[in-house]
Every structure is written in structure tokens, then in C-alpha cells.
Motif scaffolding. Structure first.
Motif, PDB file in Angstrom:
ATOM      1  N   TYR A   1       0.831  -1.202   0.000  1.00 54.59           N
ATOM      2  CA  TYR A   1       0.000   0.000   0.000  1.00 54.59           C
ATOM      3  C   TYR A   1       0.867   1.256   0.000  1.00 54.59           C
ATOM      4  O   TYR A   1       0.621   2.199  -0.771  1.00 54.59           O
ATOM      5  N   ASP A   2       1.888   1.291   0.841  1.00 56.56           N
ATOM      6  CA  ASP A   2       2.777   2.456   0.925  1.00 56.56           C
ATOM      7  C   ASP A   2       3.492   2.705  -0.402  1.00 56.56           C
ATOM      8  O   ASP A   2       3.603   3.852  -0.843  1.00 56.56           O
ATOM      9  N   ASP A   3       3.976   1.630  -1.041  1.00 54.66           N
ATOM     10  CA  ASP A   3       4.641   1.774  -2.341  1.00 54.66           C
ATOM     11  C   ASP A   3       3.669   2.282  -3.405  1.00 54.66           C
ATOM     12  O   ASP A   3       3.999   3.173  -4.194  1.00 54.66           O
ATOM     13  N   LEU A   4       2.466   1.707  -3.420  1.00 56.50           N
ATOM     14  CA  LEU A   4       1.456   2.150  -4.388  1.00 56.50           C
ATOM     15  C   LEU A   4       1.068   3.609  -4.149  1.00 56.50           C
ATOM     16  O   LEU A   4       0.875   4.369  -5.098  1.00 56.50           O
ATOM     17  N   LEU A   5       0.982   4.002  -2.889  1.00 61.29           N
ATOM     18  CA  LEU A   5       0.630   5.385  -2.567  1.00 61.29           C
ATOM     19  C   LEU A   5       1.707   6.351  -3.051  1.00 61.29           C
ATOM     20  O   LEU A   5       1.386   7.416  -3.595  1.00 61.29           O
ATOM     21  N   THR A   6       2.959   5.981  -2.901  1.00 60.88           N
ATOM     22  CA  THR A   6       4.054   6.816  -3.399  1.00 60.88           C
ATOM     23  C   THR A   6       3.961   6.970  -4.912  1.00 60.88           C
ATOM     24  O   THR A   6       4.063   8.082  -5.451  1.00 60.88           O
ATOM     25  N   ILE A   7       3.742   5.855  -5.595  1.00 60.21           N
ATOM     26  CA  ILE A   7       3.627   5.892  -7.063  1.00 60.21           C
ATOM     27  C   ILE A   7       2.391   6.685  -7.481  1.00 60.21           C
ATOM     28  O   ILE A   7       2.439   7.484  -8.419  1.00 60.21           O
ATOM     29  N   PHE A   8       1.275   6.496  -6.760  1.00 58.52           N
ATOM     30  CA  PHE A   8       0.054   7.242  -7.048  1.00 58.52           C
ATOM     31  C   PHE A   8       0.305   8.744  -6.940  1.00 58.52           C
ATOM     32  O   PHE A   8      -0.089   9.516  -7.822  1.00 58.52           O
ATOM     33  N   ASN A   9       0.957   9.166  -5.867  1.00 59.23           N
ATOM     34  CA  ASN A   9       1.232  10.594  -5.675  1.00 59.23           C
ATOM     35  C   ASN A   9       2.120  11.156  -6.777  1.00 59.23           C
ATOM     36  O   ASN A   9       1.876  12.256  -7.279  1.00 59.23           O
ATOM     37  N   GLU A  10       3.140  10.404  -7.167  1.00 60.87           N
ATOM     38  CA  GLU A  10       4.014  10.845  -8.260  1.00 60.87           C
ATOM     39  C   GLU A  10       3.230  10.962  -9.566  1.00 60.87           C
ATOM     40  O   GLU A  10       3.402  11.917 -10.332  1.00 60.87           O
ATOM     41  N   THR A  11       2.370   9.992  -9.815  1.00 59.93           N
ATOM     42  CA  THR A  11       1.554   9.990 -11.035  1.00 59.93           C
ATOM     43  C   THR A  11       0.580  11.154 -11.025  1.00 59.93           C
ATOM     44  O   THR A  11       0.389  11.840 -12.040  1.00 59.93           O
ATOM     45  N   GLN A  12      -0.048  11.400  -9.882  1.00 59.86           N
ATOM     46  CA  GLN A  12      -0.990  12.507  -9.759  1.00 59.86           C
ATOM     47  C   GLN A  12      -0.287  13.844  -9.974  1.00 59.86           C
ATOM     48  O   GLN A  12      -0.815  14.730 -10.643  1.00 59.86           O
ATOM     49  N   HIS A  13       0.915  13.998  -9.432  1.00 53.69           N
ATOM     50  CA  HIS A  13       1.670  15.245  -9.626  1.00 53.69           C
ATOM     51  C   HIS A  13       2.054  15.421 -11.091  1.00 53.69           C
ATOM     52  O   HIS A  13       2.008  16.540 -11.621  1.00 53.69           O
ATOM     53  N   ALA A  14       2.425  14.337 -11.762  1.00 54.64           N
ATOM     54  CA  ALA A  14       2.757  14.414 -13.189  1.00 54.64           C
ATOM     55  C   ALA A  14       1.528  14.814 -13.995  1.00 54.64           C
ATOM     56  O   ALA A  14       1.608  15.654 -14.903  1.00 54.64           O
ATOM     57  N   GLN A  15       0.374  14.247 -13.651  1.00 51.91           N
ATOM     58  CA  GLN A  15      -0.878  14.602 -14.339  1.00 51.91           C
ATOM     59  C   GLN A  15      -1.168  16.077 -14.151  1.00 51.91           C
ATOM     60  O   GLN A  15      -1.509  16.786 -15.102  1.00 51.91           O
ATOM     61  N   ARG A  16      -1.036  16.583 -12.939  1.00 56.56           N
ATOM     62  CA  ARG A  16      -1.314  17.997 -12.665  1.00 56.56           C
ATOM     63  C   ARG A  16      -0.347  18.904 -13.411  1.00 56.56           C
ATOM     64  O   ARG A  16      -0.736  19.937 -13.961  1.00 56.56           O
ATOM     65  N   SER A  17       0.899  18.518 -13.453  1.00 52.12           N
ATOM     66  CA  SER A  17       1.913  19.302 -14.163  1.00 52.12           C
ATOM     67  C   SER A  17       1.600  19.382 -15.662  1.00 52.12           C
ATOM     68  O   SER A  17       1.721  20.454 -16.283  1.00 52.12           O
ATOM     69  N   LEU A  18       1.194  18.265 -16.249  1.00 52.48           N
ATOM     70  CA  LEU A  18       0.821  18.255 -17.665  1.00 52.48           C
ATOM     71  C   LEU A  18      -0.409  19.121 -17.907  1.00 52.48           C
ATOM     72  O   LEU A  18      -0.472  19.891 -18.876  1.00 52.48           O
ATOM     73  N   PHE A  19      -1.410  19.024 -17.023  1.00 52.63           N
ATOM     74  CA  PHE A  19      -2.599  19.864 -17.143  1.00 52.63           C
ATOM     75  C   PHE A  19      -2.212  21.341 -17.091  1.00 52.63           C
ATOM     76  O   PHE A  19      -2.663  22.146 -17.910  1.00 52.63           O
ATOM     77  N   GLU A  20      -1.387  21.721 -16.110  1.00 53.02           N
ATOM     78  CA  GLU A  20      -0.984  23.123 -15.978  1.00 53.02           C
ATOM     79  C   GLU A  20      -0.234  23.609 -17.218  1.00 53.02           C
ATOM     80  O   GLU A  20      -0.431  24.740 -17.661  1.00 53.02           O
ATOM     81  N   HIS A  21       0.603  22.751 -17.779  1.00 53.33           N
ATOM     82  CA  HIS A  21       1.329  23.103 -19.002  1.00 53.33           C
ATOM     83  C   HIS A  21       0.350  23.331 -20.159  1.00 53.33           C
ATOM     84  O   HIS A  21       0.472  24.314 -20.900  1.00 53.33           O
ATOM     85  N   MET A  22      -0.614  22.447 -20.299  1.00 54.12           N
ATOM     86  CA  MET A  22      -1.598  22.601 -21.379  1.00 54.12           C
ATOM     87  C   MET A  22      -2.449  23.852 -21.171  1.00 54.12           C
ATOM     88  O   MET A  22      -2.717  24.595 -22.115  1.00 54.12           O
ATOM     89  N   PHE A  23      -2.865  24.115 -19.935  1.00 54.52           N
ATOM     90  CA  PHE A  23      -3.680  25.295 -19.668  1.00 54.52           C
ATOM     91  C   PHE A  23      -2.884  26.563 -19.929  1.00 54.52           C
ATOM     92  O   PHE A  23      -3.382  27.513 -20.541  1.00 54.52           O
ATOM     93  N   LYS A  24      -1.624  26.578 -19.490  1.00 52.80           N
ATOM     94  CA  LYS A  24      -0.759  27.748 -19.700  1.00 52.80           C
ATOM     95  C   LYS A  24      -0.595  28.060 -21.180  1.00 52.80           C
ATOM     96  O   LYS A  24      -0.536  29.224 -21.586  1.00 52.80           O
ATOM     97  N   ASN A  25      -0.539  27.024 -22.006  1.00 51.95           N
ATOM     98  CA  ASN A  25      -0.347  27.217 -23.440  1.00 51.95           C
ATOM     99  C   ASN A  25      -1.656  27.376 -24.210  1.00 51.95           C
ATOM    100  O   ASN A  25      -1.652  27.420 -25.441  1.00 51.95           O
ATOM    101  N   GLY A  26      -2.778  27.441 -23.486  1.00 49.49           N
ATOM    102  CA  GLY A  26      -4.067  27.657 -24.135  1.00 49.49           C
ATOM    103  C   GLY A  26      -4.627  26.421 -24.812  1.00 49.49           C
ATOM    104  O   GLY A  26      -5.520  26.516 -25.654  1.00 49.49           O
ATOM    105  N   TRP A  27      -4.142  25.254 -24.446  1.00 53.85           N
ATOM    106  CA  TRP A  27      -4.591  24.012 -25.065  1.00 53.85           C
ATOM    107  C   TRP A  27      -5.663  23.321 -24.235  1.00 53.85           C
ATOM    108  O   TRP A  27      -6.118  22.226 -24.566  1.00 53.85           O
TER     109      TRP A  27
END
Length: 114
Positions: free
Chosen positions: A57-83
Motif C-alpha cells: 500500500y505504501d509503495d502504491l501510494l508513493t507511485i500514485f502521488n508521483e503519477t498525480q503530480h505528473a498529471q497535474r503538471s501536464l494539465f498546468e502546461h496545457m492550460f498555460k499554453n491555451g490548449w
């Protein structure tokens, strides 16, 4: 179904232009990566619900958090560029929705107070 409000206002940054060719461009690649990260985040959430061993569970939670942060970063990049854009909603519709859902709190255990 039309999800656009009456004013038709969009919440969006100016769009960064990308070449319109049959080949994938930066927007296409990032959009594909965003869709993948969303899928992975959902999949890890299911795995977290099913994990019976604490270390797993702890390992999956770490991976989940990293994945969620990557998703948010990609969203912010797309929003910043008007996409990535949103339809603005009127104050009246927001109030109507709030009033509709505020009544649901009496259905919560313990009377909706916490």
C-alpha cells in the motif's frame, strides 16, 4: 448535449500555435501523456483500495502521488499554453447548484455535521 453557458465565455489562456500536419505535434504528445496519466491515476486508486499488505500500500501510494503530480503538471502546461479551456458559468447557476446540493447534507451520517 451542449455544456456551454448562455454567455459563451471561456476560461483559457492565449493558445500557443502548433503546426497542423499529419504528424503529431507538442500538443498532441502532451494531450496523449495527460490522458495516460489520468488513466494511471485512476488505476492506482483502485489498486490502493485493494492492497491488503501495508508495505505494498505504501509503495502504491508513493507511485500514485508521483503519477498525480505528473498529471497535474501536464494539465498546468496545457492550460498555460491555451490548449485546455473551461466554460465559465454564471453566478446564478452556481448558486442554484449550491442550494441544490446543500440540502443533501442532511442525508449524511451524523446529520451532516463534522
Amino acid at each position: 448535449m451542449n455544456n456551454q453557458n448562455q454567455s459563451g465565455q471561456k476560461i483559457q489562456n492565449p493558445s500557443m500555435q502548433v503546426p497542423k500536419t499529419p504528424q503529431m505535434n507538442d500538443r498532441d504528445f502532451i494531450n496523449d501523456m495527460l490522458a495516460t496519466e489520468k488513466y494511471m491515476t485512476n488505476s492506482y486508486a483502485v489498486a490502493l483500495h485493494e492492497a491488503s499488505h501495508q508495505h505494498l500500500y505504501d509503495d502504491l501510494l508513493t507511485i500514485f502521488n508521483e503519477t498525480q503530480h505528473a498529471q497535474r503538471s501536464l494539465f498546468e502546461h496545457m492550460f498555460k499554453n491555451g490548449w485546455y479551456s473551461f466554460d465559465a458559468e454564471s453566478e446564478q447557476k452556481i448558486q442554484q447548484s449550491y442550494q441544490q446540493h446543500a440540502g443533501y447534507s442532511n442525508q449524511f451520517p451524523y446529520g451532516g455535521t463534522q
